[in-house]
Design an enzyme around this catalytic site. Structure first.
Site, mmCIF file in Angstrom:
data_model
loop_
_atom_site.group_PDB
_atom_site.id
_atom_site.type_symbol
_atom_site.label_atom_id
_atom_site.label_comp_id
_atom_site.label_asym_id
_atom_site.label_seq_id
_atom_site.Cartn_x
_atom_site.Cartn_y
_atom_site.Cartn_z
ATOM 1 C CG ASP A 297 0.287 -2.875 0.995
ATOM 2 O OD1 ASP A 297 -0.875 -2.962 1.432
ATOM 3 O OD2 ASP A 297 0.711 -3.530 0.027
ATOM 4 C CG ASP B 10 -7.814 -8.444 14.866
ATOM 5 O OD1 ASP B 10 -8.833 -8.821 15.497
ATOM 6 O OD2 ASP B 10 -6.690 -8.934 15.049
ATOM 7 N NE ARG C 218 6.606 -8.863 -9.613
ATOM 8 C CZ ARG C 218 5.668 -9.807 -9.682
ATOM 9 N NH1 ARG C 218 6.019 -11.067 -9.754
ATOM 10 N NH2 ARG C 218 4.394 -9.470 -9.652
ATOM 11 C CE LYS D 106 2.873 -2.263 -2.483
ATOM 12 N NZ LYS D 106 2.808 -3.432 -1.590
HETATM 13 O O1 C5P Z 1 5.871 -6.364 -8.942
HETATM 14 P P1 C5P Z 1 4.487 -5.801 -9.112
HETATM 15 O O2 C5P Z 1 4.451 -4.536 -9.951
HETATM 16 O O3 C5P Z 1 3.488 -6.837 -9.581
HETATM 17 O O4 C5P Z 1 4.072 -5.371 -7.634
HETATM 18 C C1 C5P Z 1 2.778 -4.924 -7.310
HETATM 19 C C2 C5P Z 1 2.702 -4.613 -5.841
HETATM 20 O O5 C5P Z 1 1.355 -4.276 -5.527
HETATM 21 C C3 C5P Z 1 3.085 -5.769 -4.924
HETATM 22 O O6 C5P Z 1 3.682 -5.203 -3.751
HETATM 23 C C4 C5P Z 1 1.765 -6.409 -4.591
HETATM 24 O O7 C5P Z 1 1.767 -7.040 -3.334
HETATM 25 C C5 C5P Z 1 0.843 -5.190 -4.558
HETATM 26 N N1 C5P Z 1 -0.570 -5.471 -4.785
HETATM 27 C C6 C5P Z 1 -1.065 -6.062 -5.945
HETATM 28 N N2 C5P Z 1 -2.410 -6.290 -6.087
HETATM 29 C C7 C5P Z 1 -3.264 -5.935 -5.120
HETATM 30 C C8 C5P Z 1 -2.787 -5.332 -3.955
HETATM 31 C C9 C5P Z 1 -1.428 -5.112 -3.822
HETATM 32 O O8 C5P Z 1 -0.287 -6.373 -6.841
HETATM 33 N N3 C5P Z 1 -4.555 -6.107 -5.298
#
Ligand code: C5P
Length: 234
Positions: free
Chosen positions: A61, A66, A213, A34
């Protein structure tokens, strides 16, 4: 498209991204990645092309929101990047989502998958009522946004793994649920509120889990990725 683990490449630039991806050069599986706003705004479309050339599938993503005409034209530009999945905010309404599908569709009729962000997981019932003046229960708002996305011709939504089963019940099993908020059992939760393990996300019916992460910050990202794949697909 099948089910899979999508690794969130939340890096600030190309160097850090390359260093991360180089670690996977000997991995038996090429991760689905992503690319979010941070990396895209830092490096532009060239980072998408570079990662594509490395042979990865890509979920771009950028969460477009808009007026329909602007989204349609922006989607036509993105369609040329040849990513696998991209997205919009369902809050743009049906006219905007239909315009997005139209813009994303290439002259030969093909297009990347298009999914909608429903209510951001950072939005609470309280902030939705106070700031957006939406008084319905947030779960119901998410389901309604999912149904509108489906009626607009989209392929799925981004939601919590905890909502995946209900979305499939309302919109069909073919309607994709792409779910962040995944952590290994006993792992660091960080800023995520409602988390599930890859195994639990599988039981709940997620089609794609988005994991950042727990993989990017692991001592051994390849081992963490393969563990995640094993738990989710195994
Ligand atoms: O590091 P982590 O596993 O928390 O990353 C989750 C990813 O999913 C990040 O890129 C975050 O921006 C994205 N995301 C999220 N919740 C949402 C939409 C996207 O955590 N509702």
């Amino acid at each position: 498209m099948g089910r899979d683990v999508i690794v969130a490449c939340d890096f600030s630039g190309a160097e850090a991204t390359r260093a991360f991806l180089d670690r996977f050069s000997l991995c038996e599986r090429k991760p689905f990645l992503k690319i979010g706003m941070e990396l895209y705004y830092a490096e532009g479309p060239s980072i998408v092309r570079e990662i594509k050339e490395r042979g990865h599938r890509i979920f771009l993503d950028l969460k477009l929101h808009d007026i329909p005409n602007t989204v349609k034209k922006a989607m036509a530009v993105l369609s040329r990047l040849d990513v696998d999945v991209t997205n919009v905010h369902a809050a743009g309404t049906r006219a905007m989502m239909e315009a997005a599908v139209e813009g994303l569709t290439r002259p030969d009729g093909t297009r990347p998958k298009l999914i909608a962000v429903t209510m951001l997981t950072s939005t609470s019932q309280e902030s939705m009522e106070r700031d957006l003046l939406i008084k319905e229960p947030i779960d119901e708002v998410v389901m309604r946004y999912a149904e509108t996305a489906k009626a607009s011709g989209l392929d799925g939504i981004v939601c919590s793994p905890l909502e995946a089963g209900k979305v499939h019940a309302r919109c069909g099993t073919e309607f994709l649920t792409v779910t962040p908020g995944v952590r290994f059992a006993g792992g660091d939760v960080g800023d995520q509120q409602r988390v599930t393990t890859p195994e639990r996300a599988k039981e709940l019916g997620s089609d794609y889990i988005v994991v950042g992460r727990p993989i990017t910050a692991a001592d051994d990202p390849v081992e963490a990725y393969l563990r995640c794949v094993g738990e989710f697909l195994g």
